[in-house]
Motif scaffolding. Structure first.
Motif, mmCIF file in Angstrom:
data_model
loop_
_atom_site.group_PDB
_atom_site.id
_atom_site.type_symbol
_atom_site.label_atom_id
_atom_site.label_comp_id
_atom_site.label_asym_id
_atom_site.label_seq_id
_atom_site.Cartn_x
_atom_site.Cartn_y
_atom_site.Cartn_z
ATOM 1 N N MET A 1 0.644 -1.285 -0.017
ATOM 2 C CA MET A 1 -0.043 -0.075 0.083
ATOM 3 C C MET A 1 0.941 1.434 0.055
ATOM 4 O O MET A 1 1.726 1.370 0.925
ATOM 5 N N ILE A 2 0.463 2.389 -0.642
ATOM 6 C CA ILE A 2 0.760 3.715 -0.479
ATOM 7 C C ILE A 2 -0.241 4.420 0.003
ATOM 8 O O ILE A 2 -1.108 4.603 -0.313
ATOM 9 N N ILE A 3 0.215 5.125 1.054
ATOM 10 C CA ILE A 3 -0.770 5.646 1.765
ATOM 11 C C ILE A 3 -0.526 7.358 1.700
ATOM 12 O O ILE A 3 0.793 7.896 2.290
ATOM 13 N N VAL A 4 -1.136 8.234 0.897
ATOM 14 C CA VAL A 4 -0.906 9.670 0.960
ATOM 15 C C VAL A 4 -1.842 10.232 2.120
ATOM 16 O O VAL A 4 -3.071 9.813 2.133
ATOM 17 N N GLU A 5 -1.186 11.043 3.032
ATOM 18 C CA GLU A 5 -1.892 11.376 4.186
ATOM 19 C C GLU A 5 -1.526 12.503 5.053
ATOM 20 O O GLU A 5 0.074 12.588 4.921
ATOM 21 N N GLN A 6 -2.074 13.505 5.648
ATOM 22 C CA GLN A 6 -1.640 14.432 6.459
ATOM 23 C C GLN A 6 -1.907 14.206 8.139
ATOM 24 O O GLN A 6 -1.102 14.946 8.666
ATOM 25 N N ASN A 7 -2.393 13.083 8.180
ATOM 26 C CA ASN A 7 -2.939 12.655 9.508
ATOM 27 C C ASN A 7 -1.700 11.938 10.164
ATOM 28 O O ASN A 7 -1.414 10.880 9.766
ATOM 29 N N LEU A 8 -0.705 12.687 11.220
ATOM 30 C CA LEU A 8 0.434 11.980 11.461
ATOM 31 C C LEU A 8 0.301 10.580 12.105
ATOM 32 O O LEU A 8 0.962 9.666 12.086
#
Length: 233
Positions: free
Chosen positions: A189-196
């Protein structure tokens, strides 16, 4: 071990505006790779380009050693790539079950037992199968988008901003579900996110993207401490 995905000098534009400026990274089979960055840094453009929804203007993408840079989206899906897009993009007028059936369209033959198997990991959706997608909460729609993607039986999922507009209880549920899938299945999986918290909970490794380029690896101790040095410029 050979890389599952290799991205080299990848470039992409919206019209004449360059967004990706030479993205380069690789990931291994079974890895959960996080990509962290502020809005406007190219995260969603990267995901769309990897899936073939936006054509690359330069560079190359290799998947399991095969150059897929020029392949259409449906061909990439047949090879094992799946996208859960930002904003979820479920079909609001279709029922939950009909949305899940849409995940079977790339298969040579429709196999409804795949839906039953996927629903074992999404018990919240079972009681909602007859409900229209547009009547679900944002969190329920995110679960549906993820389950629909899994119905394509992907080897690599591209997960774009999954916590956006989602209530904390369902964020925790998504983390638990994805961690369980990682433990039981050969899924990458590649997870693009801003939630640390989200990206730290799931990712084996986290890369930072700035101005359309991968700027480096984010140290895990910085993630845990919430100390992320990323420019907003």
């Amino acid at each position: 071990m050979s890389a599952l995905l290799q991205v080299a000098g990848l470039r992409a534009n919206y019209g004449r505006v360059p967004i990706l400026m030479g993205v380069t990274f690789a990931m291994e089979p079974g890895e959960y790779l996080g990509i962290l960055g502020h809005n406007g840094m190219g995260k969603t453009t990267l995901m769309r380009t990897l899936m073939g929804a936006l054509p690359a203007t330069g560079g190359a993408v290799h998947y399991r050693g095969r150059n897929i840079t020029a392949l259409a989206t449906h061909d990439r899906a047949r090879l094992g790539l799946g996208l859960v897009p930002q904003g979820r993009e479920i079909f609001p007028s279709l029922s939950v079950y009909e949305n899940l059936r849409m995940g079977l369209v790339t298969a040579a033959k429709e196999d409804l037992s795949i839906i039953d198997a996927v629903l074992e990991d999404f018990p919240r959706l079972v009681r909602l199968l007859d409900r229209r997608g547009g009547a679900l909460s944002g969190g329920e729609q995110q679960l549906l988008a993820l389950a629909r993607c899994l119905c394509t039986q992907p080897d690599l999922i591209l997960l774009d901003e999954p916590t956006e507009g989602i209530q904390p209880s369902i964020i925790d549920e998504i983390i638990e579900t994805l961690a369980g899938l990682k433990a039981r299945k050969s899924l990458s999986m590649i997870i693009v996110e801003q939630n640390l918290d989200f990206i730290t909970s799931l990712s084996d490794r986290v890369l930072s993207i700035q101005k359309g380029q991968i700027s480096g690896t984010v140290a895990r101790e910085d993630l845990l401490a919430g100390k992320i040095a990323m420019s907003c410029a």
